[in-house]
Write a protein that holds these residues in place. Structure first.
Motif, short mmCIF file in Angstrom:
data_model
loop_
_atom_site.label_atom_id
_atom_site.label_comp_id
_atom_site.label_asym_id
_atom_site.label_seq_id
_atom_site.Cartn_x
_atom_site.Cartn_y
_atom_site.Cartn_z
N TYR A 111 12.61 -6.67 7.80
CA TYR A 111 11.07 -6.54 8.60
C TYR A 111 10.09 -5.70 7.84
CZ TYR A 111 8.26 -4.48 12.06
OH TYR A 111 7.22 -4.08 13.02
N ILE A 112 10.46 -4.78 7.05
CA ILE A 112 9.69 -3.93 6.50
C ILE A 112 8.99 -4.46 5.20
CG2 ILE A 112 9.43 -1.77 4.80
CD1 ILE A 112 9.39 -0.97 7.99
N TYR A 113 9.71 -5.36 4.35
CA TYR A 113 9.32 -6.37 3.51
C TYR A 113 8.26 -7.25 3.95
CZ TYR A 113 9.31 -9.41 -0.43
OH TYR A 113 8.50 -10.40 -1.32
N ARG A 114 8.76 -7.76 5.14
CA ARG A 114 7.76 -8.83 5.59
C ARG A 114 6.52 -8.36 5.93
NH1 ARG A 114 8.13 -10.90 10.95
NH2 ARG A 114 10.02 -9.72 11.39
N LYS A 115 6.39 -7.02 6.90
CA LYS A 115 5.32 -6.65 7.23
C LYS A 115 4.48 -5.57 6.45
CE LYS A 115 5.47 -8.09 11.80
NZ LYS A 115 4.76 -8.75 12.44
N CYS A 116 5.31 -5.00 5.49
CA CYS A 116 4.66 -3.94 4.78
C CYS A 116 4.62 -4.26 3.24
CB CYS A 116 5.32 -2.60 5.05
SG CYS A 116 5.23 -1.99 6.64
N ASP A 117 5.26 -5.23 2.83
CA ASP A 117 5.38 -5.43 1.45
C ASP A 117 6.03 -4.36 0.75
OD1 ASP A 117 5.38 -7.31 -0.63
OD2 ASP A 117 3.51 -6.73 -1.23
N VAL A 118 7.05 -3.67 1.35
CA VAL A 118 8.01 -2.54 0.54
C VAL A 118 9.46 -3.18 0.54
CG1 VAL A 118 8.25 -0.14 0.40
CG2 VAL A 118 6.26 -1.10 1.36
N THR A 119 10.15 -3.00 -0.51
CA THR A 119 11.44 -3.35 -0.47
C THR A 119 12.34 -1.95 -0.44
OG1 THR A 119 10.92 -5.17 -2.02
CG2 THR A 119 13.29 -4.42 -1.94
N TYR A 120 13.14 -1.97 0.36
CA TYR A 120 14.16 -0.94 0.63
C TYR A 120 15.56 -1.62 0.68
CZ TYR A 120 10.79 2.00 2.29
OH TYR A 120 9.34 2.98 2.33
N GLY A 174 -7.63 -6.10 12.01
CA GLY A 174 -6.88 -6.28 10.72
C GLY A 174 -5.42 -5.90 10.76
N GLU A 175 -4.72 -5.99 9.42
CA GLU A 175 -3.34 -5.82 9.35
C GLU A 175 -3.06 -4.25 9.14
OE1 GLU A 175 -0.62 -7.85 9.88
OE2 GLU A 175 -2.40 -9.22 10.56
N HIS A 176 -1.95 -3.66 9.62
CA HIS A 176 -1.49 -2.63 9.37
C HIS A 176 -1.20 -2.27 7.93
CE1 HIS A 176 0.55 1.51 9.81
NE2 HIS A 176 1.50 1.02 9.29
N VAL A 177 -1.37 -1.13 7.27
CA VAL A 177 -1.07 -1.16 5.84
C VAL A 177 -0.30 0.25 5.73
CG1 VAL A 177 -1.94 -0.45 3.61
CG2 VAL A 177 -3.16 -2.31 5.12
N SER A 178 0.99 0.17 5.33
CA SER A 178 1.87 1.32 5.06
C SER A 178 1.47 1.85 3.88
CB SER A 178 3.17 0.93 5.01
OG SER A 178 4.11 2.06 4.75
N ILE A 179 1.43 3.31 3.70
CA ILE A 179 0.75 4.22 2.57
C ILE A 179 2.16 3.92 1.45
CG2 ILE A 179 1.98 6.35 3.15
CD1 ILE A 179 -0.66 7.53 1.92
N ALA A 180 3.57 3.64 2.06
CA ALA A 180 4.52 3.30 1.21
C ALA A 180 4.36 2.26 0.32
CB ALA A 180 5.93 3.28 1.99
N LYS A 222 6.06 4.76 -2.86
CA LYS A 222 7.15 4.50 -2.05
C LYS A 222 8.16 5.85 -2.13
CE LYS A 222 11.32 1.87 -1.90
NZ LYS A 222 12.22 0.82 -2.50
N GLU A 223 8.22 6.24 -3.49
CA GLU A 223 9.10 7.32 -4.01
C GLU A 223 8.84 8.68 -3.42
OE1 GLU A 223 6.96 6.15 -7.93
OE2 GLU A 223 7.31 5.22 -5.90
#
Length: 392
Positions: free
Chosen positions: A77-86, A211-217, A223-224
């Motif tokens: 979900y986070i990758y799909r919505k925020c483009d961040v890999t965990y 617009g789309e939500h943007v995560s600062i991560a 991210k780190e």
């Protein structure tokens, strides 16, 4: 007899929201616009999954960090919505609501004397959680002329050698303010320059209307140094299921998990199974709820303009934050009198920090019919106040 109470706990003020709920519950024909809780039922496919898990006898503890399947779905979900890999094994944990995640993140990161920057107005738990974690809250007063966004200049002015953590509460409760990519990019540079960390509370991420939500991560180098908090209460109408999560660098998450392990053990098992269905199959539900919230949001903005009540247009969460400064009353005086005379409960802006003085938080997590009835009463009330002011 010795005093059995902790001085630090006694000195923390209780939530300024709850007393209005208590009053309205005892008042016949009252309308409450104070609760930050979706008025939708949890979608049936989510409830069915919870029911099925009980029928199958899945009532055991999960691992401390949560069900493997759920953590995998959160990572997707986070990758799909925020483009961040965990990494679901080391960088994701499931908590008892987003509130627990906020609490244990601060406790895992703060030493006595560490300063926590808290933009206000904002959610009532940040400041007490910082104090409970032995941190020192430092308030950044957000301004209406900036649409209650955090600016680079405001952040830089608040940083000292003791600053360790910035709380980033967007989309914002109570103002409905959002931070766009360009806003985040500017403050990210300040964060990296001063080597501080971020607790990004993104519980309202799905409720963004422009617009789309943007995560600062998702920004380079962030991210780190970011603990991303989210959950299921607002987007999926799952408040009573008490389920949230944190995504963070492994070294931070390991210590958060230690606190969670000793204090909680694990999040509710039934809720975790239900949340898997929410993430896999809930996009349409979220979209429908968001569309209805947006309709209500536009209605309130339009009605406030008709009334001549000053209010910037919010683009996130399900709150609106009108100014009542023209009436020469404190927020608490206005809210108390409005409740007493018109039987409508709203929350004084000061419940979310001293800089909320002169504002009210109105939740539109209520039916349009309820909102229309409440706004008619508000229009009558402020017309009466303006007449009083005119006549001296």
């Amino acid at each position: 007899m010795r005093n059995p109470l902790s001085k630090r706990i006694v000195e923390i003020e209780p939530s300024g929201i709850r007393k209005f709920f208590d009053i309205v519950n005892e008042m016949e024909d009252a309308i409450s616009l104070g609760v930050g809780e979706p008025d939708f039922d949890t979608p049936w496919h989510i409830r069915d999954e919870g029911i099925f898990s009980l029928e199958k006898g899945r009532t055991f503890y999960t691992s401390n960090a949560g069900l493997k399947e759920l953590k995998q779905e959160i990572a997707k979900y986070i990758y799909r919505k925020c483009d961040v890999t965990y990494d679901y094994k080391k960088e994701i944990m499931v908590t008892v609501g987003g509130s627990e995640a906020i609490d244990i993140a601060m406790r895992a990161m703060l030493d006595p004397g560490d300063e926590v920057l808290i933009p206000q107005p904002s959610y009532v738990s940040y400041e007490p959680c910082a104090i409970l974690a032995n941190g020192t809250p430092v308030i950044i007063e957000l301004k209406e002329e900036n649409e209650f966004r955090l600016t680079k200049e405001e952040l830089e002015a608040a940083i000292t050698p003791k600053t360790k953590l910035l709380v980033l509460p967007f989309p914002n409760n109570p103002t409905g303010a959002v931070m766009e990519r360009k806003d985040l990019e500017e403050i990210a540079e300040v964060i990296k320059e001063h080597d501080i960390f971020v607790l990004s509370d993104e519980i309202y991420a799905e409720l963004t209307y422009c617009g789309e939500h943007v995560s600062i991560a998702s920004l380079p180098g962030m991210k780190e140094r970011t603990v991303l908090i989210n959950g299921f209460s607002k987007a999926y109408a799952m408040t009573g299921w008490r389920l949230g999560y944190a995504c963070a660098p492994a070294e931070i998450l390991e210590q958060m998990l230690k606190i969670h392990q000793f204090a909680i053990m694990c999040a509710p098992t039934t809720s975790q199974y239900a949340a898997i269905s929410a993430l896999r199959n809930g996009d349409d539900d979220v979209m429908k709820m968001r569309e209805e919230y947006n309709e209500r949001r536009r209605y309130l903005v339009h009605r406030f303009k008709e009334m001549g009540l000053q209010c910037f247009e919010p683009f996130g969460a399900f709150y609106i934050f009108p100014s009542i400064q023209e009436f020469g009353m404190t927020s608490e005086e206005f809210a108390n009198r409005f409740l007493r005379e018109e039987k409508v409960a709203v929350v004084p802006g000061t419940a979310f920090g001293a800089c909320g003085e002169g504002f009210l938080r109105i939740s539109y997590a209520y039916s349009l019919d309820n909102l229309k009835m409440a706004l008619e009463r508000l229009e009558h009330f402020i017309a009466h106040l303006r007449e009083e002011k005119k006549n001296g």
